[in-house]
Motif scaffolding. Sequence first.
Motif, PDB file in Angstrom:
ATOM      1  N   GLY A 176       0.812  -1.212   0.000  1.00  0.00           N
ATOM      2  CA  GLY A 176       0.000   0.000   0.000  1.00  0.00           C
ATOM      3  C   GLY A 176       0.844   1.260   0.000  1.00  0.00           C
ATOM      4  N   THR A 177       2.144   1.115   0.275  1.00  0.00           N
ATOM      5  CA  THR A 177       3.055   2.267   0.293  1.00  0.00           C
ATOM      6  C   THR A 177       3.951   2.226  -0.944  1.00  0.00           C
ATOM      7  N   VAL A 178       4.061   3.350  -1.649  1.00  0.00           N
ATOM      8  CA  VAL A 178       4.960   3.408  -2.804  1.00  0.00           C
ATOM      9  C   VAL A 178       6.393   3.531  -2.289  1.00  0.00           C
ATOM     10  N   LEU A 179       7.250   2.621  -2.741  1.00  0.00           N
ATOM     11  CA  LEU A 179       8.637   2.581  -2.282  1.00  0.00           C
ATOM     12  C   LEU A 179       9.566   2.945  -3.437  1.00  0.00           C
ATOM     13  N   SER A 180      10.514   3.848  -3.186  1.00  0.00           N
ATOM     14  CA  SER A 180      11.466   4.228  -4.227  1.00  0.00           C
ATOM     15  C   SER A 180      12.513   3.127  -4.381  1.00  0.00           C
ATOM     16  N   LYS A 181      13.179   3.144  -5.544  1.00  0.00           N
ATOM     17  CA  LYS A 181      14.237   2.151  -5.758  1.00  0.00           C
ATOM     18  C   LYS A 181      15.333   2.311  -4.716  1.00  0.00           C
ATOM     19  N   ALA A 182      15.645   3.558  -4.357  1.00  0.00           N
ATOM     20  CA  ALA A 182      16.705   3.803  -3.370  1.00  0.00           C
ATOM     21  C   ALA A 182      16.321   3.203  -2.015  1.00  0.00           C
ATOM     22  N   GLN A 183      15.063   3.398  -1.630  1.00  0.00           N
ATOM     23  CA  GLN A 183      14.555   2.843  -0.367  1.00  0.00           C
ATOM     24  C   GLN A 183      14.653   1.318  -0.371  1.00  0.00           C
ATOM     25  N   ILE A 184      14.250   0.731  -1.494  1.00  0.00           N
ATOM     26  CA  ILE A 184      14.268  -0.729  -1.612  1.00  0.00           C
ATOM     27  C   ILE A 184      15.706  -1.240  -1.535  1.00  0.00           C
ATOM     28  N   LEU A 185      16.593  -0.549  -2.246  1.00  0.00           N
ATOM     29  CA  LEU A 185      18.005  -0.962  -2.280  1.00  0.00           C
ATOM     30  C   LEU A 185      18.591  -0.974  -0.868  1.00  0.00           C
ATOM     31  N   VAL A 186      18.338   0.087  -0.129  1.00  0.00           N
ATOM     32  CA  VAL A 186      18.899   0.221   1.226  1.00  0.00           C
ATOM     33  C   VAL A 186      18.351  -0.858   2.161  1.00  0.00           C
ATOM     34  N   ASN A 187      17.065  -1.183   2.001  1.00  0.00           N
ATOM     35  CA  ASN A 187      16.432  -2.090   2.955  1.00  0.00           C
ATOM     36  C   ASN A 187      16.541  -3.568   2.601  1.00  0.00           C
ATOM     37  N   VAL A 188      16.818  -3.871   1.326  1.00  0.00           N
ATOM     38  CA  VAL A 188      16.811  -5.279   0.916  1.00  0.00           C
ATOM     39  C   VAL A 188      18.210  -5.800   0.632  1.00  0.00           C
ATOM     40  N   GLY A 224       8.344   6.864 -12.386  1.00  0.00           N
ATOM     41  CA  GLY A 224       9.118   7.983 -11.864  1.00  0.00           C
ATOM     42  C   GLY A 224       9.185   8.036 -10.340  1.00  0.00           C
ATOM     43  N   VAL A 225       8.485   7.116  -9.667  1.00  0.00           N
ATOM     44  CA  VAL A 225       8.502   7.125  -8.196  1.00  0.00           C
ATOM     45  C   VAL A 225       9.085   5.814  -7.667  1.00  0.00           C
ATOM     46  N   GLY A 226       8.436   4.714  -8.019  1.00  0.00           N
ATOM     47  CA  GLY A 226       8.922   3.428  -7.520  1.00  0.00           C
ATOM     48  C   GLY A 226       7.881   2.334  -7.697  1.00  0.00           C
ATOM     49  N   TYR A 227       7.767   1.496  -6.671  1.00  0.00           N
ATOM     50  CA  TYR A 227       6.869   0.350  -6.760  1.00  0.00           C
ATOM     51  C   TYR A 227       5.961   0.273  -5.551  1.00  0.00           C
ATOM     52  N   VAL A 228       4.805  -0.346  -5.746  1.00  0.00           N
ATOM     53  CA  VAL A 228       3.881  -0.541  -4.642  1.00  0.00           C
ATOM     54  C   VAL A 228       3.194  -1.894  -4.825  1.00  0.00           C
ATOM     55  N   MET A 229       2.981  -2.601  -3.720  1.00  0.00           N
ATOM     56  CA  MET A 229       2.211  -3.854  -3.784  1.00  0.00           C
ATOM     57  C   MET A 229       0.820  -3.602  -3.248  1.00  0.00           C
ATOM     58  N   ARG A 230      -0.162  -3.963  -4.040  1.00  0.00           N
ATOM     59  CA  ARG A 230      -1.545  -3.919  -3.568  1.00  0.00           C
ATOM     60  C   ARG A 230      -2.403  -4.743  -4.498  1.00  0.00           C
ATOM     61  N   VAL A 231      -3.592  -5.073  -4.013  1.00  0.00           N
ATOM     62  CA  VAL A 231      -4.539  -5.805  -4.830  1.00  0.00           C
ATOM     63  C   VAL A 231      -5.127  -4.824  -5.826  1.00  0.00           C
ATOM     64  N   ALA A 232      -5.103  -5.188  -7.114  1.00  0.00           N
ATOM     65  CA  ALA A 232      -5.649  -4.305  -8.152  1.00  0.00           C
ATOM     66  C   ALA A 232      -7.133  -4.109  -7.905  1.00  0.00           C
TER      67      ALA A 232
END
Length: 233
Positions: A176-188, A224-232
């Motif tokens: 439900g939260t849009v995550l930037s690539k930078a955020q994902i990189l740092v956390n994963v 231009g922002v990142g990725y988000v997981m949610r039910v379509a």
Amino acid sequence: MSTSASGTSSRILVVEDEPAINDVVATALRYQGHAVSQCDDGLDGLAAAEREHFDLIVLDVMLPGIDGFEICRRLRDAGRFSPVLFLTARDAPSDRIKGFVTGGDDYLTKPFSVDELVLRVAAILRRTGQAAPADLLVLGDLTLDPAGHEVRRGGTLIELSPTEFRLLHYLMNNSGTVLSKAQILVNVWDYAYDGSENVVEQYIGYLRRKIDDDRSPLIHTKRGVGYVMRVAT
Ligand code: CA
């Protein structure tokens, strides 16, 4: 619909002035489903531990401002008995540490393995009765079981590589939260990883093929922002 592990996970404070160690410890504990707060200074750490309750404190001994032993002593004096796992330098006076480590507490000598830290934290939480099994993460018909290391979509088991699993775990924990690539990189990715953010795109691609395939998509791109997981919808 999604559930997060944070509801029943333990609250852990990490006080460590070396950023790389602080981050790798915090990341490993978050991966276990715990809610982790970080401080890089002794006085900030003491203030945080006085302000709110933590189920466990990972406490470096040598800190700017005030050392880990003194923080622990002041917390005990103030009637706060959160268990403490000390991080000590190899040449620290081990007698003093052993003398200090009582009832449910423990210590690790640097350099330590993150796996060992995770095991010791789990053991302390078990001893002190604050261990909670990591919750199943659920998003639509997708489930991720952190304890069993299993991912299923519509009941079908999906095989993921360790990196894919970590990525999916992070995405589902923040669904439900849009995550930037930078955020994902740092956390994963590993704290030592200094490659490009393209690796995030690449792994999102792998996950899409395994998770979404020809089913209704759960992984969405915000251009231009990142990725988000949610039910379509
Ligand atoms: Ca230190």
